[in-house]
Design a protein around this motif. Structure first.
Motif, short mmCIF file in Angstrom:
data_model
loop_
_atom_site.label_atom_id
_atom_site.label_comp_id
_atom_site.label_asym_id
_atom_site.label_seq_id
_atom_site.Cartn_x
_atom_site.Cartn_y
_atom_site.Cartn_z
N LEU A 157 16.74 11.49 -26.84
CA LEU A 157 17.76 12.31 -26.18
C LEU A 157 17.93 13.64 -26.91
CD1 LEU A 157 19.94 12.61 -24.03
CD2 LEU A 157 21.50 11.33 -25.52
N GLN A 158 17.94 13.59 -28.23
CA GLN A 158 18.05 14.82 -29.01
C GLN A 158 16.86 15.73 -28.76
OE1 GLN A 158 18.46 13.43 -33.01
NE2 GLN A 158 20.66 13.02 -32.83
N GLY A 159 15.67 15.11 -28.63
CA GLY A 159 14.48 15.90 -28.34
C GLY A 159 14.56 16.60 -27.01
N VAL A 160 15.05 15.88 -26.00
CA VAL A 160 15.21 16.47 -24.67
C VAL A 160 16.20 17.62 -24.70
CG1 VAL A 160 16.07 16.01 -22.34
CG2 VAL A 160 14.52 14.39 -23.43
N GLN A 170 11.79 23.57 -12.55
CA GLN A 170 11.52 22.17 -12.25
C GLN A 170 11.47 21.34 -13.53
OE1 GLN A 170 11.30 20.69 -9.15
NE2 GLN A 170 11.42 18.85 -10.43
N ASP A 171 10.82 21.89 -14.58
CA ASP A 171 10.77 21.19 -15.87
C ASP A 171 12.16 20.98 -16.43
OD1 ASP A 171 8.05 21.06 -15.73
OD2 ASP A 171 7.68 22.73 -17.13
N ALA A 172 12.98 22.03 -16.30
CA ALA A 172 14.35 21.92 -16.80
C ALA A 172 15.13 20.87 -16.03
CB ALA A 172 15.05 23.27 -16.69
N ALA A 173 14.92 20.82 -14.71
CA ALA A 173 15.61 19.83 -13.88
C ALA A 173 15.16 18.42 -14.26
CB ALA A 173 15.34 20.10 -12.40
N ASP A 174 13.84 18.26 -14.48
CA ASP A 174 13.32 16.94 -14.86
C ASP A 174 13.89 16.50 -16.22
OD1 ASP A 174 11.86 16.92 -12.55
OD2 ASP A 174 9.96 17.52 -13.51
N LEU A 175 13.93 17.45 -17.15
CA LEU A 175 14.46 17.12 -18.47
C LEU A 175 15.94 16.78 -18.39
CD1 LEU A 175 12.70 19.78 -20.74
CD2 LEU A 175 12.43 17.30 -20.86
N ARG A 176 16.65 17.48 -17.54
CA ARG A 176 18.08 17.20 -17.40
C ARG A 176 18.30 15.80 -16.84
NH1 ARG A 176 22.73 17.36 -19.64
NH2 ARG A 176 24.49 17.31 -18.18
N ILE A 178 20.21 12.70 -18.73
CA ILE A 178 21.29 11.91 -18.15
C ILE A 178 20.95 10.42 -18.19
CG2 ILE A 178 22.53 11.40 -16.01
CD1 ILE A 178 22.24 14.37 -15.30
N GLU A 179 19.69 10.08 -17.88
CA GLU A 179 19.26 8.68 -17.88
C GLU A 179 19.29 8.09 -19.28
OE1 GLU A 179 15.41 5.92 -16.64
OE2 GLU A 179 15.42 8.05 -16.20
N LEU A 180 18.80 8.85 -20.26
CA LEU A 180 18.79 8.37 -21.64
C LEU A 180 20.21 8.19 -22.17
CD1 LEU A 180 15.92 10.51 -23.20
CD2 LEU A 180 15.91 8.04 -22.83
N ALA A 181 21.09 9.11 -21.85
CA ALA A 181 22.48 8.99 -22.28
C ALA A 181 23.12 7.75 -21.68
CB ALA A 181 23.26 10.24 -21.88
#
Length: 327
Positions: free
Chosen positions: A60-63, A121-127, A131-134
């Motif tokens: 999560l920190q990496g993302v 798109q990359d930013a949206a995927d990372l976001r 959210i999923e990891l959190a």
């Protein structure tokens, strides 16, 4: 199963009551032991889950770091494509040269727009991943903490039940004038452990085949120990004290010691004594006196539990204190 309580003498109502109380205490103790083992296993699982949680938090920190790095180029692209001091279109401003230069500018602008879409798109995927990891981290932490709390409460409840059952048995034993430690020694010894002695030489029995008596340094083969401890309970009921034990299992070094301390013929040759098989015991406190009240009591009651005074001990040599297990 611990103990060997199927003796020849019929069980009294008192014996049956004690048996039920003991079985309740044993069942409560076994339930506590199982729950404690499960609790330890669950703690290991919690530790593994915590490691997984740490990994998720690291991801999560990496993302989040990746998202921070993307914010600057995204902002620059947005500024280049959609903002001007005069509020006009960037292509109109840039396309002021020859046709070839204008085409190059348009191509460059198109490439910027394409890169912009990819970054967005990359930013949206990372976001979404963030959210999923959190969510995973929160769910894992909540579940493991809840499981640990629930299991700890279950172990504590079973511990209280075990204490109550043990206390109830102890109080009943004390009310009847029986020594709880002596009684529980018989209950805790597993007579089936006697099979571990098979194949071992006299005086070299493995510890696993023996059970400790109420005297700390006295042992017998497990089956002999259980029946002797049962015999002792009957003795306590009649005399209010334990049978005095002067000698029980003798390992080979102790057989050599005894053989060297007494006159020839008054001790078995080392390696031949029934004491070395864990099936002989020497008694005192009056039982060593032939035809005394307590010797006669042993003569009358011992056989019910497999303990007899052998014929040879009445004459050659004369050992009224010596008793042997015959089952």
């Amino acid at each position: 199963m611990p103990g060997s309580f199927g003796v020849a003498a019929p069980a009294s109502a008192q014996d049956n009551e004690l048996r039920q109380l003991r079985e309740q205490a044993e069942a409560a103790s076994e339930a506590l032991e199982a729950a404690t083992e499960e609790y330890v296993e669950r703690q290991d699982a919690v530790a593994a889950a915590q490691e997984e949680l740490i990994g998720i938090l690291h991801d999560l920190q990496g993302v989040e770091s990746d998202l921070r790095e993307m914010r600057e180029p995204l902002a620059q692209l947005a500024s280049t494509l959609y903002q001007q001091p005069a509020g006009g279109n960037v292509l109109a401003t840039l396309a002021t040269g020859t046709l070839e230069e204008d085409l190059q500018v348009q191509s460059y602008a198109g490439k910027i727009a394409e890169d912009n879409e990819i970054l967005i798109q990359d930013a949206a995927d990372l976001r979404e991943e963030q959210i999923e990891l959190a969510s995973q981290a929160q769910e894992l932490q909540t579940e493991t903490q809840l499981e640990e709390v629930e299991l700890a409460a279950e172990v504590e409840d079973l511990r209280e039940q075990s204490e109550e059952s043990t206390e109830e048995l102890t109080q009943e034993l004390e009310r009847l004038g029986l020594d709880p430690g002596t009684y529980m020694a018989a209950a805790e010894c597993d007579s089936d452990r006697a099979v571990d002695a098979e194949g071992y030489a006299n005086g070299l029995l493995p510890q696993s085949s023996l059970c400790q008596l109420y005297d700390d340094d006295k042992y017998l083969r497990a089956d002999a120990a259980v029946d002797f401890l049962e015999l002792n309970l009957r003795y306590v009921e009649d005399f209010g004290e334990n049978i005095c034990i002067t000698s029980a299992y003798r390992d080979l070094p102790n057989q050599h010691r005894v053989y060297g301390e007494v006159a020839p013929g008054f001790a078995a040759v080392p390696g031949t004594s029934n004491h070395g098989l864990g099936q002989a015991i020497d008694l005192g406190c009056g039982i060593q006196n032939y035809q005394s009240e307590r010797w006669l009591w042993m003569q009358e009651n011992g056989a019910d539990f497999g303990w007899i005074h052998p014929a040879w001990a009445k004459s050659s040599p004369f050992e009224p204190w010596h008793w042997e297990y015959t089952r």
